[in-house]
Design a protein around this motif. Sequence first.
Motif, PDB file in Angstrom:
ATOM      1  N   THR A 140       0.901  -1.159  -0.110  1.00  0.00           N
ATOM      2  CA  THR A 140      -0.198  -0.223  -0.096  1.00  0.00           C
ATOM      3  C   THR A 140       1.045   1.373   0.041  1.00  0.00           C
ATOM      4  N   HIS A 141       0.285   2.365  -0.302  1.00  0.00           N
ATOM      5  CA  HIS A 141       1.156   3.724  -0.275  1.00  0.00           C
ATOM      6  C   HIS A 141       0.117   4.962   0.188  1.00  0.00           C
ATOM      7  N   ILE A 142       0.987   5.822   0.574  1.00  0.00           N
ATOM      8  CA  ILE A 142       0.315   7.317   0.414  1.00  0.00           C
ATOM      9  C   ILE A 142       1.213   8.142  -0.164  1.00  0.00           C
ATOM     10  N   LYS A 189      -1.184  12.256  10.349  1.00  0.00           N
ATOM     11  CA  LYS A 189      -2.069  11.666   9.315  1.00  0.00           C
ATOM     12  C   LYS A 189      -1.515  10.223   8.788  1.00  0.00           C
ATOM     13  N   VAL A 190      -0.111  10.276   8.422  1.00  0.00           N
ATOM     14  CA  VAL A 190       0.396   9.099   7.988  1.00  0.00           C
ATOM     15  C   VAL A 190       0.473   8.117   9.228  1.00  0.00           C
ATOM     16  N   LEU A 203      -1.085   4.240   9.493  1.00  0.00           N
ATOM     17  CA  LEU A 203      -0.598   2.921   9.565  1.00  0.00           C
ATOM     18  C   LEU A 203      -0.657   2.173  11.123  1.00  0.00           C
ATOM     19  N   LEU A 204      -0.915   2.968  11.846  1.00  0.00           N
ATOM     20  CA  LEU A 204      -1.449   2.580  13.214  1.00  0.00           C
ATOM     21  C   LEU A 204      -2.761   1.985  13.071  1.00  0.00           C
ATOM     22  N   LEU A 205      -3.790   2.404  12.322  1.00  0.00           N
ATOM     23  CA  LEU A 205      -5.075   1.772  12.213  1.00  0.00           C
ATOM     24  C   LEU A 205      -5.124   0.329  11.838  1.00  0.00           C
ATOM     25  N   ASP A 206      -4.278   0.140  10.725  1.00  0.00           N
ATOM     26  CA  ASP A 206      -4.621  -1.339  10.544  1.00  0.00           C
ATOM     27  C   ASP A 206      -3.385  -1.948   9.864  1.00  0.00           C
ATOM     28  N   GLY A 207      -2.259  -1.568   9.879  1.00  0.00           N
ATOM     29  CA  GLY A 207      -0.887  -1.741   9.291  1.00  0.00           C
ATOM     30  C   GLY A 207      -0.817  -1.649   7.900  1.00  0.00           C
ATOM     31  N   GLN A 208      -1.622  -0.639   7.041  1.00  0.00           N
ATOM     32  CA  GLN A 208      -1.576  -0.253   5.969  1.00  0.00           C
ATOM     33  C   GLN A 208      -1.783   1.334   5.708  1.00  0.00           C
TER      34      GLN A 208
END
Length: 907
Positions: free
Chosen positions: A342-344, A355-356, A360-365
């Motif tokens: 995945t990416h930002i 934000k970033v 990432l913290l939310l679901d590892g993606q």
Amino acid sequence: SGIQDPGLLPPTSPGTGKNCGSQNMGSPSYGSTEDIPDCENPEDTRERNDPNSGIPEDPGQLMAAYEGTAMGHQVPQFGWRICLAHEFLEKRKPFHANNVSMSNLVKHLGMGVRYLKWWYQKTQVEKKTPFIDMFNCLPLRQIYGCPLGGIGGGTITRGWRGQFCRWQLNPGIYQHRTVMADQFTVCLRREGQTVYQQVLSLERPNVLRSWNWGLCGFFAFYHALYPRAWTVYQLPGQRVTLTCRQITPILPHDYQDSSLPVGVFVWDVENTGDEDLEVSIMFSMRNGLGDGHDGPGGLWNEPFCVEHDGEAVQGLLLHHPNPPNPYTMAVAARLSANTTVTHITAFDPDGTGQKVWRDLLLDGQLDSPSGPSPPTQKGQGIGGAVCAGAHLPRRGRCQLEFALAWDMPKILFGARGHAHYRRYTRFFGQEGNAAPALCHYALTQYRSWEERIAAWQNPVLEDRSLPAWYKSALFNELYFLADGGTVWLEVTEETTIEEFDGMMSQLRPTLQEYGRFAYLEGQEYHMYNTYDVHFYASFALIMLWPKLELSLQYDMAVATLSEDLTRQKYLMSGVVAPVKKKNVIPHDVGDPDDEPWLRINAYLIHDTADWKDLNLKFVLQIYRDFYLTGNESFLRDMWPVCQAVMESEMKIIPMWVGAYCGGLWLAAVAVMVQMAAMCGTQDVQEKFLSILSRGREAYERLLWNGRYYNYDSSSQPQSRIIMSDQCAGQWFLKACGLGKGDTEVFPTPHVIRALQTIFEVNVQGFAGGAMGAVNGMQPDGVPDTSSVQSDEVWVGVVYGLAATMIQEGLIEEGFLTAEGCYRTVWERLGMAFQTPEAYCQRRVFRSLAYMRPLSIWAMQLALQQHGRAPGQGMGLTAGQKSAPAVELNAKSKARADLGQKGLLDTI
């Protein structure tokens, strides 16, 4: 997500070991650092003092701070290893004018005034970079690790603590800047909840403050064996070990993949716990360096995906279109059935990063938005990130693979005159859209690269007769071939060499097939292919990429036969003289801040047309290159050039002879005899045999004192100085397969006694024998201070001296001599991957990241020729072809009319 977000909080709880701070993002629910004793890897519990444990020696105590137990995944035994928490105690300063003695200050006062005027004109009026900036020497930063990037496409250095900190994208121009957004971050999840998220960096910057910084360095170490490096992180309280393997395609005798501007990061993640995990690694990168080149704006990022031959790669393109040399950076990860990518596309690298981090913290993606980002405005920064994730079973391992590539196909040097295309564009195109293909190629080919690297290095690494430090030094010093401001350029039909085509039949074919190669004298000394220093460094090139060495020699031959009658003032003497005279070897082929090859001899401290060594070093290198490659066409092309420079050399009439230049002279005359025989010119052969016969007798009579060769034959007090490099002529003769038996020039007993004296006085009598050989020693054992550089240790000269000792059977002395330099530079002074030209016994060093230490490959050649090291793949060319050596001991009856008095006729 319904969970607390401790990643936005500063660390609050104490850590283990040496005051590490919290490693659990501020909450015990994310893994306690108190669990450290339970996170052993059962496969890595061997005793460190077990000689068969595979754990390298550590006399420099670089690993003394390491408190972890994990030794990582397939980290080799040999190389340069250091704990991320290590601190170097000795902090040296660069050499400045206040380090010069009063007598030498008075001697060079005029030069100082002239240099100051020139420096002001250059920097303040012309706004250019001086070829040597004596007022702004690089400070010592004890942070550097293996550089990324092949030969000639630019380099990016990743420090041993994980920081991206030294950049050479514009040719020959370095920016020493740690970019905080350029990081790897790990995220671990158990049962759908993030339990650990950490930037893998010891830094605590004032940007991106929402990120969890301050990794505990006591549980991580770095291991370098160029062109690969490993960083091992034992994550506190998680029973997880990360091993990041960094790979660059530096492949001997390869002229394609070795040119690629790429690096690969392979993350092996080991779970020694009893619970399954989801692991993600995020690779974030700023577009640009956050400096003036980014300021105008117009930078933008976009996602990409490449699928080819069943292999898929996803990532981000970071477009940096600003002049003078626009480029595109690519960050990518390999996509497989077992990984997600995945990416930002864009985030603010100068903001909080909230934000970033939350993403990432939310679901590892990461969110993976589609489409490009808008171009940045003036003064605005932009970063992007790519994340790869995989399932990590209990007691299992997974692998995540990333690539970093940069595509700057067309370059302009500082004068912004001629456009040049880099070597890799031959294989990936000149349009500036190659970054995705480079990433895909790197991620699908790196295993093959590693197999070839292992096949090349293993014969040395597995040789038990070689000391461990030597194995590290031999390969790690090669960093400079790529990270020496190096350029490897395509040569087009328009290149102006037509006038020499008829004279050198292989000139154009060689340049067109293998390109044009140049590297700086040093990262602080901005002159390409400085020839008197290349004399030492060239062993690495001729042994590993011989076609590049021949290409460089053809370029040097063209420059030799050319002239530039523009008159300029030389700073040492104040004399006004031409930039370049015909039929003399130039000092260098130009400054990257000007127009190399078009305007040569950037060095203007001395008029080097009168230097005694340059012409001799050309002749010696030509024969050595022929000897090691067996390329007769090359020898025949160079023969007229060798004759021309030797005729020029005979016009230099010295008042006395010195051991160094006199020895080079005799060695050059000896190889002229050999080349004349090969080229069928008997009259020239007899002429140089006559010179050699008389010269040998005079050299011994005037310089040999029973213990060593005097510094020179003058009546000055320093004439009895013991010079560490006095046997350089013999060194090169032996490297050419000469200098013994019927081809002996210097009496072997004298050579051996001189080397023993140097070892006793310049090595063991200096700094307790622990710092290599000082350049000059008085007979009473006091370092000579009659010149600015005589009490320095020159690392590259020491490696050459060690090679000479090995050639003469003084193998133990050779290794002990060279070991002092390695221990000093790499273990005591923290100068890894920036080996300087020189250091003194105390306080100072001079010219970081210098060309000459590549001469350690002369030690490898000497070992091979002595039968003490494997030769396959290490430089000795199979099917070596050369004519039987001409006997040099018989007195020649021929008398030659030299036209001009030669150096040894004067004697």
